[in-house]
Design an enzyme around this catalytic site. Structure first.
Site, mmCIF file in Angstrom:
data_model
loop_
_atom_site.group_PDB
_atom_site.id
_atom_site.type_symbol
_atom_site.label_atom_id
_atom_site.label_comp_id
_atom_site.label_asym_id
_atom_site.label_seq_id
_atom_site.Cartn_x
_atom_site.Cartn_y
_atom_site.Cartn_z
ATOM 1 N N LYS A 206 0.859 -1.184 0.000
ATOM 2 C CA LYS A 206 0.000 0.000 0.000
ATOM 3 C C LYS A 206 0.895 1.233 0.000
ATOM 4 O O LYS A 206 1.716 1.420 0.889
ATOM 5 C CB LYS A 206 -0.903 -0.009 1.231
ATOM 6 C CG LYS A 206 -1.774 1.233 1.333
ATOM 7 C CD LYS A 206 -2.803 1.087 2.426
ATOM 8 C CE LYS A 206 -3.603 2.376 2.569
ATOM 9 N NZ LYS A 206 -4.633 2.251 3.606
ATOM 10 N N ARG A 216 -11.015 9.695 2.041
ATOM 11 C CA ARG A 216 -10.907 10.357 3.346
ATOM 12 C C ARG A 216 -12.086 11.287 3.576
ATOM 13 O O ARG A 216 -12.487 11.506 4.714
ATOM 14 C CB ARG A 216 -9.556 11.080 3.447
ATOM 15 C CG ARG A 216 -8.402 10.071 3.469
ATOM 16 C CD ARG A 216 -7.030 10.708 3.497
ATOM 17 N NE ARG A 216 -5.989 9.688 3.328
ATOM 18 C CZ ARG A 216 -4.717 9.945 3.054
ATOM 19 N NH1 ARG A 216 -4.298 11.198 2.926
ATOM 20 N NH2 ARG A 216 -3.846 8.961 2.899
ATOM 21 N N LYS A 229 1.188 10.046 5.444
ATOM 22 C CA LYS A 229 1.299 8.682 5.984
ATOM 23 C C LYS A 229 2.585 8.011 5.512
ATOM 24 O O LYS A 229 2.674 6.789 5.456
ATOM 25 C CB LYS A 229 0.061 7.874 5.562
ATOM 26 C CG LYS A 229 -1.263 8.500 6.039
ATOM 27 C CD LYS A 229 -2.458 7.556 5.882
ATOM 28 C CE LYS A 229 -3.724 8.166 6.487
ATOM 29 N NZ LYS A 229 -4.886 7.247 6.423
ATOM 30 N N GLU A 245 7.480 -6.581 1.238
ATOM 31 C CA GLU A 245 6.260 -6.452 2.046
ATOM 32 C C GLU A 245 5.347 -7.661 1.844
ATOM 33 O O GLU A 245 4.805 -8.217 2.798
ATOM 34 C CB GLU A 245 5.490 -5.173 1.663
ATOM 35 C CG GLU A 245 6.041 -3.897 2.291
ATOM 36 C CD GLU A 245 5.657 -3.768 3.766
ATOM 37 O OE1 GLU A 245 4.977 -4.649 4.313
ATOM 38 O OE2 GLU A 245 6.045 -2.746 4.374
ATOM 39 N N LYS A 260 -2.182 -1.549 -3.796
ATOM 40 C CA LYS A 260 -3.063 -0.391 -3.729
ATOM 41 C C LYS A 260 -2.240 0.891 -3.775
ATOM 42 O O LYS A 260 -1.228 0.964 -3.079
ATOM 43 C CB LYS A 260 -3.825 -0.475 -2.411
ATOM 44 C CG LYS A 260 -4.699 0.695 -2.089
ATOM 45 C CD LYS A 260 -5.284 0.509 -0.720
ATOM 46 C CE LYS A 260 -6.113 1.738 -0.389
ATOM 47 N NZ LYS A 260 -6.475 1.793 0.995
ATOM 48 N N SER A 286 -10.366 5.365 -4.503
ATOM 49 C CA SER A 286 -11.344 6.431 -4.677
ATOM 50 C C SER A 286 -10.935 7.464 -5.727
ATOM 51 O O SER A 286 -11.747 7.851 -6.573
ATOM 52 C CB SER A 286 -11.592 7.110 -3.333
ATOM 53 O OG SER A 286 -10.369 7.558 -2.762
ATOM 54 N N TYR A 325 -15.173 0.784 -6.833
ATOM 55 C CA TYR A 325 -16.456 1.457 -6.631
ATOM 56 C C TYR A 325 -17.364 1.289 -7.850
ATOM 57 O O TYR A 325 -18.533 1.631 -7.802
ATOM 58 C CB TYR A 325 -16.222 2.937 -6.300
ATOM 59 C CG TYR A 325 -15.355 3.086 -5.061
ATOM 60 C CD1 TYR A 325 -15.908 2.964 -3.798
ATOM 61 C CD2 TYR A 325 -13.975 3.261 -5.168
ATOM 62 C CE1 TYR A 325 -15.114 3.038 -2.662
ATOM 63 C CE2 TYR A 325 -13.169 3.344 -4.041
ATOM 64 C CZ TYR A 325 -13.744 3.229 -2.796
ATOM 65 O OH TYR A 325 -12.962 3.289 -1.674
#
Ligand code: PBG
Length: 336
Positions: A206, A216, A229, A245, A260, A286, A325
């Site tokens: 990610k 968000r 982040k 990872e 992602k 998104s 979505y």
């Protein structure tokens, strides 16, 4: 045009690639990848209340739904052939605090949604996101002390969160926080508590991405978030690190892994697919959704065609499934 002179193509020796593209049936016959409703996971945003539906300004066409409407939407998704939902709560403001303790309240919005959907639509799989940003007043995925995101303390909170979700009926726990060691800790405690049948889909690769903006807004964390982040989500300049990872998450017990965002990271999807033998998922996040929607609304692109093309690209890159979505719209277009 017909009197234009023909170029002498003798050098082709009869080799013409266009032969396989001449007709629709021929293109069907040689198509290398498939896209079906079973490839989709529908993310859903839940809110408190009854018969409530609130639009998300930055995501036209996606609404937050109260639990009763989420149940209805889950039925529609199942009817369209979608195998699973990924739930995200928009936690009421007064329940957010710096510990994100609502994350492990067994009666939180997420757990109530899980229970209601599991009860009414048992045939659809339920994926529960585990991270603190949906519950904390910092908007960070982890606990914050003096501006630092704490790893091991966050893992302890996430384990508690995963346990209440499993108890509420989650079939798949999906830690999206990028703390070290969370997969092993969650696996251990799930097994210990008798949830050895609950799977883990790790958000393994990610990236710290600008494409999460609309999400968000959807979960109400954006207004809280100060800074970024980047101390836990990956640097978008890296690719080998994504493989490390993924390797570690599999080693810790992840059943499925995720990359992602999606479209800017198809190279990562392909590398993960080629390097490991576990199902790989990709999240068309998104911002990717909104880009296609807004460009379509502005008349710049054919939104439906761009939607299908983007989804197919994930399959071509090697994804087993896609969180998107567009899931319901695309599933209906493909036919169950
Ligand atoms: C939170 C989480 C995020 C997304 C899924 N889980 C946002 C973030 O990491 O800031 C993004 C999904 C999307 O943009 O559609 N842990």
């Amino acid at each position: 045009m017909s009197d234009w002179p023909k170029y002498d193509m003798d050098f082709l020796n009869g080799r013409r690639q266009r032969r396989l593209r001449r007709t629709g049936w021929m293109r069907d016959l040689v198509r290398e990848t498939t896209l079906t409703p079973a490839d989709f996971i529908l993310p859903m945003f839940v809110i408190d209340g009854q018969n409530e539906r609130t639009p998300i300004k930055s995501m036209p066409g996606v609404d937050r739904l109260s639990v009763d409407l989420a149940v209805k939407a889950a039925k529609e998704a199942a009817a369209a052939g979608i195998p699973a939902l990924a739930l995200f709560p928009n936690t009421p403001e007064h329940l957010r605090n710096e510990n994100g303790s609502e994350a492990y309240n067994p009666d939180n919005l997420m757990c109530r949604a899980l229970r209601a959907i599991k009860d009414a639509v048992p045939e659809i799989g339920l994926i529960a996101d585990v991270a603190l940003d949906e519950y904390s007043s910092d908007g960070q995925d982890g606990l914050v002390r003096n501006g630092e995101i704490l790893n091991d303390e966050t893992v302890a909170a996430m384990v508690r969160s995963a346990l209440v979700q499993a108890e509420a009926g989650a079939d798949i726990i999906a830690p999206s926080d990028m703390m070290d060691g969370r997969v092993a800790a969650i696996r251990l405690e799930l097994d210990e508590a008798g949830y050895d049948h609950v799977a883990i889909m790790a958000y393994s690769a990610k990236f710290a991405s600008a494409f999460y903006g609309p999400f968000r807004e959807a979960v109400g964390s954006g207004q809280h978030l100060l800074g970024d982040k980047k101390t836990y989500q990956m640097d978008f300049a890296n690719s080998d690190e994504a493989l490390r990872e993924v390797a570690q998450d599999i080693d810790e017990g992840a059943d499925m892994v995720m990359v992602k965002p999606g479209m800017p990271y198809l190279d990562i999807v392909r590398r993960v697919r080629d390097s490991f033998n576990v199902p790989v998922y990709v999240y068309q996040v998104s911002g990717e959704y909104s880009m296609i929607r807004f460009a379509s609304e502005a008349g710049a692109i054919d939104g439906e065609a761009a939607m299908m093309e983007s989804l197919w690209a994930f399959k071509r890159a090697g994804a087993k499934g896609i969180l998107t979505y567009f899931a319901l719209e695309a599933a209906r277009k493909l036919g169950a």
